[in-house]
Design an enzyme around this catalytic site. Structure first.
Site, PDB file in Angstrom:
ATOM      1  N   LYS A  43      39.028  52.507  35.968  1.00  0.00           N
ATOM      2  CA  LYS A  43      37.641  52.203  35.598  1.00  0.00           C
ATOM      3  C   LYS A  43      37.255  52.869  34.284  1.00  0.00           C
ATOM      4  CE  LYS A  43      34.637  54.440  38.047  1.00  0.00           C
ATOM      5  NZ  LYS A  43      34.045  55.449  37.144  1.00  0.00           N
ATOM      6  N   THR A  44      37.521  54.180  34.174  1.00  0.00           N
ATOM      7  CA  THR A  44      37.139  54.903  32.956  1.00  0.00           C
ATOM      8  C   THR A  44      37.907  54.378  31.751  1.00  0.00           C
ATOM      9  OG1 THR A  44      36.672  56.871  34.292  1.00  0.00           O
ATOM     10  CG2 THR A  44      36.926  57.183  31.916  1.00  0.00           C
ATOM     11  N   ASP A 230      28.084  52.931  34.097  1.00  0.00           N
ATOM     12  CA  ASP A 230      29.146  53.296  35.025  1.00  0.00           C
ATOM     13  C   ASP A 230      28.541  53.559  36.409  1.00  0.00           C
ATOM     14  OD1 ASP A 230      31.620  53.969  35.995  1.00  0.00           O
ATOM     15  OD2 ASP A 230      31.733  55.913  35.000  1.00  0.00           O
ATOM     16  N   GLU A 231      29.348  53.453  37.458  1.00  0.00           N
ATOM     17  CA  GLU A 231      28.925  53.746  38.844  1.00  0.00           C
ATOM     18  C   GLU A 231      27.614  53.022  39.195  1.00  0.00           C
ATOM     19  OE1 GLU A 231      30.997  55.131  40.614  1.00  0.00           O
ATOM     20  OE2 GLU A 231      32.044  56.773  39.648  1.00  0.00           O
ATOM     21  N   GLN A 261      32.316  52.061  47.311  1.00  0.00           N
ATOM     22  CA  GLN A 261      32.166  53.490  47.057  1.00  0.00           C
ATOM     23  C   GLN A 261      30.699  53.892  46.895  1.00  0.00           C
ATOM     24  OE1 GLN A 261      35.422  55.357  44.552  1.00  0.00           O
ATOM     25  NE2 GLN A 261      35.747  53.224  43.973  1.00  0.00           N
TER      26      GLN A 261
END
Length: 730
Positions: A43-44, A230-231, A261
């Protein structure tokens, strides 16, 4: 520049080294984009590669906004991008809170916020709630201050200011909601009086600024050419509104996340934000990343099997090229002490085999209270460990005291900081004197610091207290004159010495050598931290102001504080493990009503979040995964029987359950086929191995989700998940 005018620079693509799905995600700029990134799927790397490609393709770094959830993640992103493309400085890479702080420092005056506002952390928030409750005459309920602080935070997550909350409370007619509304109003008034914002305000006031000020909203909608979040599954409603507002004009928005998540619903995160992204942006493209680079195939199989039991998710199936690996193990123990000892044996063996160091191993648990048995076992065995999420550096008493002195220098209206240090070290200003000063400040409608300046006019204060107040004011006013000439570290050193705080701590070392020496070390470490901050500012060519440092300290997260320099086993709650990875992981305490917590009385929505939390814990493991549970566990001095968590069986690890105890290294295999749901219904007589005989008085649900409530002949009343309950019909 709109999305269609971006000319992708192909020269950088080989340098990014992406797999086909990552490449598709990174090179898509034709509109809103949702990247569903499973655990360990890069992801990063995908996010930073997309930013690097934007910069390499001509987008100015300063016109890119990237939002992450921790300072550590923001720094890691900045570092990776700098390695990929030159001249990447000037990007807006922030957490939501630091972005809000930056926006409000620049433009907050337009909605009545001074640029030198202080930031109150969660500990400050609880103390201010207590003060508000005292002023309202709710002193008998002071122990409920954390609950009211949480209510206020959740209200702000939903963009409900104190006035709106009061209107809703009055409409409900519920006395408890009305009390909460009163506390919220008084709390917010005291924040304003102290020229401070809490964490929630950093988001809600930023949203207010963008909503109410057309010129600011229009400027930033035009200014940010590309926005990345992000997230995204962890965003709350207020954060969702900020992102939707900022991206409304250009619609160049990329969000990255994983519904599987989403584990922060208890603190305001709304999984609907990511689940309904395609509804919000009907022209969006969704790209799913499923190739996992972290875990072995056997670990991923168990995690995939577990999470498939959730209904509210977006389907994906993690896979890996790491086809070999050890099977995940389920370990059963007699009680929590046996569990801690058994985990210790496993940890020592893993380290002794030479395959792992202590630094490679993590032990996760559902609640902080579970750490004690592991700490005791590791301490007795002299196995080094680090406890994450206990008392953070910036939450230690001596650090809070030092920060309070510094906060006062930049904002004398800071009530909490004054109350914290006005008599620390002791200056003869007792509780009664402070109560009279506070009463006088309320009567005069002024700040406590202003009241202290006119203490001679306050009746019934002893001469000793008056002298103490004068000494305190002389200290602050004397040092304040250096505020614009001395560095922050020099200011702190002066405060510690001239206030007598350093001397007080040294004197205490004669009585409590270990504790006081540790406190002196912490104070010195704070000075070191500020010097490091000054060095970073020098590299970035920005002035190292005390304001800037205090903001950085207040926004630090628990995981940001994590130090992995020393070799030690990591102990932490599963919530804090999110975003981390370890070669070997123990997920402990997997028992019904502990993990999932309160399983017998929880909603399906909450149960799914518990399952996601277990999934997060399992997918932190790279090579070895152990799931452990205890047959009995002591809670508040009473021993309770347990059944293994449904999560063990759902992951299919329980199909070949391994029993191991800490007394030895012998292994006993116990075949554990999937449990058969007993034919037990309302009115049926049953027997339980611990509670004895009883009668089923209620049943909720059917099949594998059925729950039954039993009233036992002893008078005990218990609710069980029928699928896992050790009940027999009689």
């Amino acid at each position: 520049m709109n999305a269609l005018e971006i000319q992708i620079n192909p020269d950088i693509l080989p340098k990014l080294a992406l797999n086909p799905k990552q490449l598709e995600a990174v090179t898509y700029f034709a509109g809103p984009e949702l990247i569903l990134a499973g655990a360990g799927t890069g992801k990063t790397k995908t996010l930073t590669s997309k930013i690097a490609l934007l910069i390499a393709s001509g987008v100015s770094p300063s016109r890119i906004l990237a939002i992450t959830f921790t300072n550590k993640a923001a720094q890691e992103m900045q570092h990776r991008i700098a390695k990929l493309v030159p001249c990447s400085g000037g990007m807006w890479i922030h957490t939501f809170h630091s972005f809000g702080a930056r926006l409000l420092r620049q433009h907050g005056r337009l909605i009545g916020i001074k640029p030198d506002f202080l930031i109150y952390d969660s500990d400050d928030q609880k103390k201010l709630v207590q003060l508000a409750m005292e002023e309202l005459g709710f002193e008998s309920d002071k122990t409920k201050a954390p609950m009211y602080a949480s209510i206020i935070s959740r209200a702000k997550d939903d963009l409900l200011d104190a006035g709106s909350y009061l209107i809703n409370a009055e409409a409900s007619g519920e006395p408890n909601r009305l009390k909460a509304a009163q506390i919220y109003q008084r709390y917010q008034a005291k924040l304003t009086e102290a020229a401070a914002l809490d964490f929630g305000d950093l988001i809600v006031r930023a949203a207010e600024l963008l909503k109410e000020k057309d010129e600011i909203r229009g400027h930033f909608q035009e200014y940010f050419q590309y926005i990345l979040v992000d997230e995204y599954q962890d965003t709350n409603h207020a954060q969702y509104v900020i992102i939707k507002t900022l991206s409304a004009k250009r619609r160049n928005l990329c969000v990255v996340g994983d519904p599987d998540q989403s584990v922060y619903g208890w603190r305001g995160a709304d999984i609907r934000n990511i689940m309904e992204f395609e509804k919000d942006y009907k022209d969006s493209k969704t790209i799913v990343l499923e190739q996992n680079y972290r875990s072995t195939a056997k670990i991923l199989y168990a995690a995939n099997e577990l999470i498939k039991h959730n209904r509210n998710r977006k389907a994906k199936d993690l896979w890996t090229e790491k086809l070999h690996g050890d099977p995940a193990e389920a370990l059963e123990y007699q009680n929590e002490l046996d569990e801690a000892g058994g985990v210790l044996v496993k940890v020592k063996k893993l380290a002794a085999d030479g395959r792992f160091t202590y630094n490679d191993i993590a032990v996760f648990y559902r609640t902080n209270a579970q750490s004690r048995s592991f700490e005791d076992a590791f301490r007795r065995a002299r196995v080094p460990y680090r406890l994450i999420g206990s008392v953070r550096f910036y939450e230690r008493k001596e650090i809070k005291d030092a920060l309070a002195y510094m906060k006062m220098l930049v904002n004398p209206a800071d009530t909490l900081s004054i109350l914290r240090v006005v008599n620390t070290p002791a200056r003869g200003i007792g509780k009664t004197a402070l109560e009279r000063v506070m009463a006088y400040s309320r009567q005069q409608g002024t700040t406590i610091y202003s009241a202290l300046l006119t203490a001679d006019q306050i009746p019934d204060i002893t001469n000793t207290a008056r002298r103490g107040i004068k000494d305190f004011l002389d200290l602050i006013e004397g040092i304040k004159s250096d505020l614009f000439t001395a560095t922050p570290s020099q200011m702190l050193e002066k405060l510690l010495v001239k206030s007598g705080y350093w001397q007080m701590t040294e004197n205490e070392a004669e009585k409590d050598k270990d504790g006081s020496l540790a406190r002196l070390g912490n104070l010195q470490e704070l000075v070191n931290a500020i010097k490091e901050f000054e060095e970073r500012c020098a590299k970035e060519e920005i002035p190292p102001t005390l304001h800037k440092y205090l903001e950085e300290a207040m926004l630090a997260s628990q995981v940001d504080d994590m130090n992995t320099d020393t070799y030690a086993v990591t102990l932490m709650t599963v919530h804090l493990a999110k975003g981390l990875e370890f070669p070997a992981v123990f997920v402990t305490g997997l028992e019904e009503n502990l993990f999932p917590i309160n399983a017998a009385n929880t909603s399906e929505e909450d149960l799914e979040e518990e399952r996601r939390l277990a999934y997060v814990g399992m997918t932190r493991a790279k090579e070895k995964l152990f799931l452990t549970w205890a047959n009995t566990r002591r809670i508040f001095g009473t021993t309770y029987p347990n059944v293994a968590s449904r999560f063990i069986f759902e992951s299919r690890i329980g199909a070949d359950m391994t029993r191991r105890h800490h007394e030895g290294d012998a292994r006993e295999h116990v075949e554990a086929p999937p449990p058969v749901i007993p034919r037990i219904g309302k009115g049926r007589r049953v027997a339980h191995p611990v509670y004895g005989p009883g009668r089923v008085v209620d049943q909720i649900g059917a099949g594998e989700f059925a729950k039954v409530t039993v009233v036992f002949d002893s008078g005990a009343r218990q609710t069980f998940m029928l699928k896992y309950a050790p009940l027999q019909a009689i």
